[in-house]
Design an enzyme around this catalytic site. Sequence first.
Site, PDB file in Angstrom:
ATOM      1  N   GLY A 192       0.788  -1.236   0.000  1.00  0.00           N
ATOM      2  CA  GLY A 192       0.000   0.000   0.000  1.00  0.00           C
ATOM      3  C   GLY A 192       0.817   1.280   0.000  1.00  0.00           C
ATOM      4  N   ASP A 231       0.516   3.642   4.159  1.00  0.00           N
ATOM      5  CA  ASP A 231      -0.594   4.310   3.495  1.00  0.00           C
ATOM      6  C   ASP A 231      -1.717   4.590   4.491  1.00  0.00           C
ATOM      7  OD1 ASP A 231      -0.871   1.548   3.702  1.00  0.00           O
ATOM      8  OD2 ASP A 231      -2.178   1.383   1.960  1.00  0.00           O
ATOM      9  N   ASP A 269      -5.059   1.625  10.520  1.00  0.00           N
ATOM     10  CA  ASP A 269      -6.476   1.293  10.733  1.00  0.00           C
ATOM     11  C   ASP A 269      -6.633   0.832  12.188  1.00  0.00           C
ATOM     12  OD1 ASP A 269      -9.072   0.273  10.435  1.00  0.00           O
ATOM     13  OD2 ASP A 269      -8.706  -0.392   8.407  1.00  0.00           O
ATOM     14  N   ARG A 302      -5.453   0.100  -6.688  1.00  0.00           N
ATOM     15  CA  ARG A 302      -4.260   0.736  -6.107  1.00  0.00           C
ATOM     16  C   ARG A 302      -3.771   1.903  -6.953  1.00  0.00           C
ATOM     17  NH1 ARG A 302      -2.113  -2.518  -1.939  1.00  0.00           N
ATOM     18  NH2 ARG A 302      -2.263  -4.753  -2.280  1.00  0.00           N
TER      19      ARG A 302
HETATM   20  C1  PRP Z   1      -2.865  -2.304   5.125  1.00  0.00           C
HETATM   21  C2  PRP Z   1      -2.050  -1.038   5.317  1.00  0.00           C
HETATM   22  C3  PRP Z   1      -1.381  -1.253   6.643  1.00  0.00           C
HETATM   23  C4  PRP Z   1      -2.382  -2.097   7.396  1.00  0.00           C
HETATM   24  C5  PRP Z   1      -3.134  -1.214   8.325  1.00  0.00           C
HETATM   25  O1  PRP Z   1      -2.066  -3.258   4.536  1.00  0.00           O
HETATM   26  O2  PRP Z   1      -1.120  -0.853   4.278  1.00  0.00           O
HETATM   27  O3  PRP Z   1      -0.159  -1.941   6.502  1.00  0.00           O
HETATM   28  O4  PRP Z   1      -3.272  -2.678   6.427  1.00  0.00           O
HETATM   29  O5  PRP Z   1      -4.124  -1.916   9.018  1.00  0.00           O
HETATM   30  P1  PRP Z   1      -4.109  -2.130  10.583  1.00  0.00           P
HETATM   31  O6  PRP Z   1      -3.787  -0.811  11.214  1.00  0.00           O
HETATM   32  O7  PRP Z   1      -5.523  -2.581  10.883  1.00  0.00           O
HETATM   33  O8  PRP Z   1      -3.112  -3.182  10.911  1.00  0.00           O
HETATM   34  P2  PRP Z   1      -2.645  -4.623   3.914  1.00  0.00           P
HETATM   35  O9  PRP Z   1      -2.439  -5.727   4.920  1.00  0.00           O
HETATM   36  O10 PRP Z   1      -4.021  -4.391   3.416  1.00  0.00           O
HETATM   37  O11 PRP Z   1      -1.630  -4.919   2.714  1.00  0.00           O
HETATM   38  P3  PRP Z   1      -1.305  -4.047   1.414  1.00  0.00           P
HETATM   39  O12 PRP Z   1      -0.571  -2.811   1.884  1.00  0.00           O
HETATM   40  O13 PRP Z   1      -0.429  -4.942   0.604  1.00  0.00           O
HETATM   41  O14 PRP Z   1      -2.604  -3.716   0.726  1.00  0.00           O
END
Ligand code: PRP
Length: 188
Positions: A52, A108, A111, A173
């Site tokens: 991300g 990015d 959450d 993306r």
């Molecule tokens: C997303 C984002 C963070 C994480 C945040 O990555 O890039 O790394 O989730 O979420 P959290 O605070 O609930 O842990 P994802 O696992 O979707 O992978 P990606 O970046 O490859 O899409």
Amino acid sequence: MSFESIPAVHRDDVAEILIPADRIATRLDEMAAEIDRDYEGKEVLLIGVLKGAIFVMADLARRLNVPVAMDFMACSSYGSSTTSSGTVRIMKDLDADIDDKHVIIVEDIVDSGLTLDYLVRNLRSRHPASLEVASLLTKPSRREIDLPVRYVGFEVPDVFVVGYGLDFAERYRGLSDIVVLRPEAYGG
Ligand code: PRP
């Protein structure tokens, strides 16, 4: 609202453009200026969390005037679902040691905070000279673990956002804007 910046193939999936590309660019200018001030005279190691963070990494790094090195990690916590499973695994580790480096983790979105909490604890154990976090987005309402994010682009509400690196099932993306998906687009 005009969706002209969205590729036609995705336009029907979009409910709203939450943060247009020009606002992202302006905010990254401000974040980079802040980092330049804070790290004057130092070299910064940006650690991007794949996948991300790729656009934030690229666009932030190009705005910085302090010397910048880059490395990447990949963690897995989500699969293709829209909510966190709470399990964090390292899928790709750093290429080099970070001891005595001034590290900024680049995300990015923060959450639940589970990924970042794990990463911060993991990287702290490798003895960097300093460790901070820069995230383009944060969703405070979803936070399960409170941790300090030193550089934040935008706080977003609890809506399903994609674009500028953020995906749903690996799609969207490449959108230049951060957009809210229609529930039909993610089976919500
Ligand atoms: C997303 C984002 C963070 C994480 C945040 O990555 O890039 O790394 O989730 O979420 P959290 O605070 O609930 O842990 P994802 O696992 O979707 O992978 P990606 O970046 O490859 O899409």
